[in-house]
Design a protein around this motif. Structure first.
Motif, PDB file in Angstrom:
ATOM      1  N   ALA A   1       0.613  -1.353  -0.437  1.00  0.00           N
ATOM      2  CA  ALA A   1       0.144  -0.023   0.223  1.00  0.00           C
ATOM      3  C   ALA A   1       1.086   1.317  -0.088  1.00  0.00           C
ATOM      4  O   ALA A   1       1.042   2.459  -0.357  1.00  0.00           O
ATOM      5  CB  ALA A   1      -0.708  -0.021   1.426  1.00  0.00           C
ATOM      6  N   GLN A   2       1.670   1.392   0.616  1.00  0.00           N
ATOM      7  CA  GLN A   2       2.775   2.215   0.635  1.00  0.00           C
ATOM      8  C   GLN A   2       3.754   2.669  -0.482  1.00  0.00           C
ATOM      9  O   GLN A   2       4.418   3.791  -0.784  1.00  0.00           O
ATOM     10  CB  GLN A   2       3.862   1.728   1.913  1.00  0.00           C
ATOM     11  N   THR A   3       4.100   1.414  -1.098  1.00  0.00           N
ATOM     12  CA  THR A   3       5.187   1.601  -1.652  1.00  0.00           C
ATOM     13  C   THR A   3       4.701   1.323  -3.418  1.00  0.00           C
ATOM     14  O   THR A   3       5.019   2.108  -4.050  1.00  0.00           O
ATOM     15  CB  THR A   3       6.308   0.361  -1.646  1.00  0.00           C
ATOM     16  N   GLY A   4       3.393   0.725  -3.728  1.00  0.00           N
ATOM     17  CA  GLY A   4       2.712   0.281  -5.020  1.00  0.00           C
ATOM     18  C   GLY A   4       3.136  -0.868  -5.242  1.00  0.00           C
ATOM     19  O   GLY A   4       3.418  -1.050  -6.881  1.00  0.00           O
ATOM     20  N   VAL A   5       4.783  -1.356  -4.955  1.00  0.00           N
ATOM     21  CA  VAL A   5       5.375  -2.128  -5.594  1.00  0.00           C
ATOM     22  C   VAL A   5       4.783  -3.849  -5.276  1.00  0.00           C
ATOM     23  O   VAL A   5       3.905  -3.804  -3.610  1.00  0.00           O
ATOM     24  CB  VAL A   5       6.810  -2.013  -5.506  1.00  0.00           C
TER      25      VAL A   5
ATOM     26  N   LYS B   1      -4.905  -7.456  -2.675  1.00  0.00           N
ATOM     27  CA  LYS B   1      -6.138  -7.705  -1.994  1.00  0.00           C
ATOM     28  C   LYS B   1      -5.719  -6.832  -0.479  1.00  0.00           C
ATOM     29  O   LYS B   1      -6.896  -5.407  -0.340  1.00  0.00           O
ATOM     30  CB  LYS B   1      -7.224  -9.027  -1.907  1.00  0.00           C
ATOM     31  N   GLN B   2      -5.781  -6.939  -0.093  1.00  0.00           N
ATOM     32  CA  GLN B   2      -5.341  -6.592   1.170  1.00  0.00           C
ATOM     33  C   GLN B   2      -5.331  -5.144   1.154  1.00  0.00           C
ATOM     34  O   GLN B   2      -5.321  -4.197   1.709  1.00  0.00           O
ATOM     35  CB  GLN B   2      -4.914  -7.272   2.490  1.00  0.00           C
ATOM     36  N   ALA B   3      -3.715  -4.971   1.024  1.00  0.00           N
ATOM     37  CA  ALA B   3      -3.490  -3.787   0.246  1.00  0.00           C
ATOM     38  C   ALA B   3      -4.301  -2.802  -0.186  1.00  0.00           C
ATOM     39  O   ALA B   3      -4.307  -1.043   0.639  1.00  0.00           O
ATOM     40  CB  ALA B   3      -2.141  -3.776  -0.895  1.00  0.00           C
ATOM     41  N   VAL B   4      -5.033  -3.258  -1.022  1.00  0.00           N
ATOM     42  CA  VAL B   4      -6.079  -2.352  -1.693  1.00  0.00           C
ATOM     43  C   VAL B   4      -6.968  -1.843  -0.237  1.00  0.00           C
ATOM     44  O   VAL B   4      -7.075  -0.771  -0.459  1.00  0.00           O
ATOM     45  CB  VAL B   4      -7.174  -2.619  -2.505  1.00  0.00           C
ATOM     46  N   MET B   5      -7.368  -2.618   0.729  1.00  0.00           N
ATOM     47  CA  MET B   5      -8.067  -2.430   1.321  1.00  0.00           C
ATOM     48  C   MET B   5      -7.088  -1.237   2.140  1.00  0.00           C
ATOM     49  O   MET B   5      -8.151  -0.548   3.557  1.00  0.00           O
ATOM     50  CB  MET B   5      -9.257  -3.328   1.750  1.00  0.00           C
TER      51      MET B   5
ATOM     52  N   LEU C   1      -7.626   1.332   1.755  1.00  0.00           N
ATOM     53  CA  LEU C   1      -8.647   2.686   1.730  1.00  0.00           C
ATOM     54  C   LEU C   1      -9.454   2.669   3.126  1.00  0.00           C
ATOM     55  O   LEU C   1     -10.146   4.058   3.587  1.00  0.00           O
ATOM     56  CB  LEU C   1      -9.724   1.685   0.820  1.00  0.00           C
ATOM     57  N   PHE C   2      -9.221   1.486   3.900  1.00  0.00           N
ATOM     58  CA  PHE C   2      -9.779   2.253   5.739  1.00  0.00           C
ATOM     59  C   PHE C   2      -8.466   1.837   6.711  1.00  0.00           C
ATOM     60  O   PHE C   2      -8.506   1.753   7.510  1.00  0.00           O
ATOM     61  CB  PHE C   2      -9.845   0.406   5.838  1.00  0.00           C
ATOM     62  N   GLY C   3      -6.910   1.795   6.048  1.00  0.00           N
ATOM     63  CA  GLY C   3      -6.229   1.662   7.262  1.00  0.00           C
ATOM     64  C   GLY C   3      -5.475   0.695   7.361  1.00  0.00           C
ATOM     65  O   GLY C   3      -6.324   0.115   7.061  1.00  0.00           O
TER      66      GLY C   3
ATOM     67  N   ALA D   1      -6.847  -4.213  11.849  1.00  0.00           N
ATOM     68  CA  ALA D   1      -7.753  -5.780  11.192  1.00  0.00           C
ATOM     69  C   ALA D   1      -9.059  -5.720  10.323  1.00  0.00           C
ATOM     70  O   ALA D   1      -8.987  -6.737   9.009  1.00  0.00           O
ATOM     71  CB  ALA D   1      -7.842  -5.896  12.176  1.00  0.00           C
ATOM     72  N   PHE D   2      -9.340  -4.537   9.978  1.00  0.00           N
ATOM     73  CA  PHE D   2     -11.201  -4.698   9.680  1.00  0.00           C
ATOM     74  C   PHE D   2     -10.256  -4.813   7.971  1.00  0.00           C
ATOM     75  O   PHE D   2     -10.844  -5.288   7.589  1.00  0.00           O
ATOM     76  CB  PHE D   2     -11.849  -3.182   9.622  1.00  0.00           C
ATOM     77  N   ALA D   3      -9.261  -3.703   7.859  1.00  0.00           N
ATOM     78  CA  ALA D   3      -8.635  -4.194   6.909  1.00  0.00           C
ATOM     79  C   ALA D   3      -8.055  -5.166   5.690  1.00  0.00           C
ATOM     80  O   ALA D   3      -8.313  -5.887   4.156  1.00  0.00           O
ATOM     81  CB  ALA D   3      -8.158  -3.023   6.299  1.00  0.00           C
ATOM     82  N   LEU D   4      -7.425  -6.309   6.899  1.00  0.00           N
ATOM     83  CA  LEU D   4      -6.834  -7.025   6.929  1.00  0.00           C
ATOM     84  C   LEU D   4      -7.622  -8.349   6.147  1.00  0.00           C
ATOM     85  O   LEU D   4      -7.627  -9.156   5.549  1.00  0.00           O
ATOM     86  CB  LEU D   4      -5.686  -8.066   7.340  1.00  0.00           C
ATOM     87  N   ARG D   5      -9.024  -8.331   7.116  1.00  0.00           N
ATOM     88  CA  ARG D   5     -10.439  -9.464   6.956  1.00  0.00           C
ATOM     89  C   ARG D   5     -11.093  -8.660   5.992  1.00  0.00           C
ATOM     90  O   ARG D   5     -12.253  -9.792   6.069  1.00  0.00           O
ATOM     91  CB  ARG D   5     -10.851  -9.850   8.715  1.00  0.00           C
ATOM     92  N   VAL D   6     -11.947  -7.758   5.824  1.00  0.00           N
ATOM     93  CA  VAL D   6     -12.632  -7.302   5.158  1.00  0.00           C
ATOM     94  C   VAL D   6     -12.663  -8.461   3.597  1.00  0.00           C
ATOM     95  O   VAL D   6     -14.066  -8.381   3.096  1.00  0.00           O
ATOM     96  CB  VAL D   6     -12.813  -6.282   4.584  1.00  0.00           C
ATOM     97  N   THR D   7     -11.497  -8.895   3.274  1.00  0.00           N
ATOM     98  CA  THR D   7     -11.678  -9.386   1.794  1.00  0.00           C
ATOM     99  C   THR D   7     -12.125 -10.883   2.094  1.00  0.00           C
ATOM    100  O   THR D   7     -12.797 -11.580   1.066  1.00  0.00           O
ATOM    101  CB  THR D   7     -10.238  -9.173   1.404  1.00  0.00           C
TER     102      THR D   7
END
Length: 211
Positions: A15-19, A37-41, A44-46, A49-55
């Protein structure tokens, strides 16, 4: 879980590097698919844990929906479809992995939807359905090595369907159906090959990644 935490660290880096990449140190190709997919979340959400598990939650819900549609299109009975999806939703395996940010929950998602579109292709002879089904099977190769055997199941289903058509249809109708089936099956494997090709090239260039 340690696997989930390690995936989360890599997702934050992406998420930070885009690589992004298919393989990560200490992980496998199955997790590389989820980390993206988690990087996209995380974007969006920071980083939480929610960002990691929402996918994983989304994959679980769409798996249930896919199973409902698949059973309904095969048996033409919404009650049976509802019962099948209900049992899937309360199964211990599904409940556990729908709450973890790892790749395993994506295997049934892609498997169910690939079979659904493949079945639609068989029923209505739509090339697009075959192509979508093949593409989903190809994506499955990035999620679970066990799904590499899925094309054999589709091939067996096609041969069985072919024999059923040959037995029940007239000669003229059989020849027409055979041409449509071969055409659709060609699109299925073409889409599968296109999706899997980057993986094949990657592994050919870096065979040490499989060790």
């Amino acid at each position: 879980a340690p696997d989930e935490g390690l995936n989360g660290n890599f997702a934050v880096q992406v998420a930070q590097t885009g690589v992004t990449k298919l393989f990560y140190p200490g992980r496998s190709i199955t997790e590389g698919f989820v980390i993206l997919k988690q990087a996209v979340m995380v974007k969006l959400f920071g980083a939480n844990a929610f960002a990691l598990r929402v996918t994983a939650v989304g994959a679980a819900l769409f798996s249930i929906l896919g199973l409902y549609l698949l059973v309904k299109i095969i048996f033409g009975n919404w009650e049976m479809a509802a019962l099948a999806s209900f049992f899937m939703s309360i199964s211990l395996w599904h409940l556990i992995y729908s709450r973890m940010g790892i790749a395993v929950i994506f295997a049934p998602l892609l498997m169910v939807w690939s079979v659904y579109f493949f079945w639609r292709g068989l029923r209505w002879s739509h090339d697009l359905n075959f192509a979508v089904g093949g593409a989903l099977v190809g994506l499955g190769m990035y999620v679970s090595s066990s799904l590499a055997l899925m094309p054999l199941a589709f091939l067996a289903t096609t041969l069985a369907h072919w024999q059923a058509v040959k037995k029940d249809f007239s000669q003229t109708k059989y020849l027409t159906s055979r041409i449509r089936l071969l055409h659709g099956f060609g699109w299925f494997f073409f889409a599968l090959f296109v999706v899997v090709l980057p993986l094949i090239v990657y592994l050919t260039q870096r065979p040490d990644e499989l060790r």
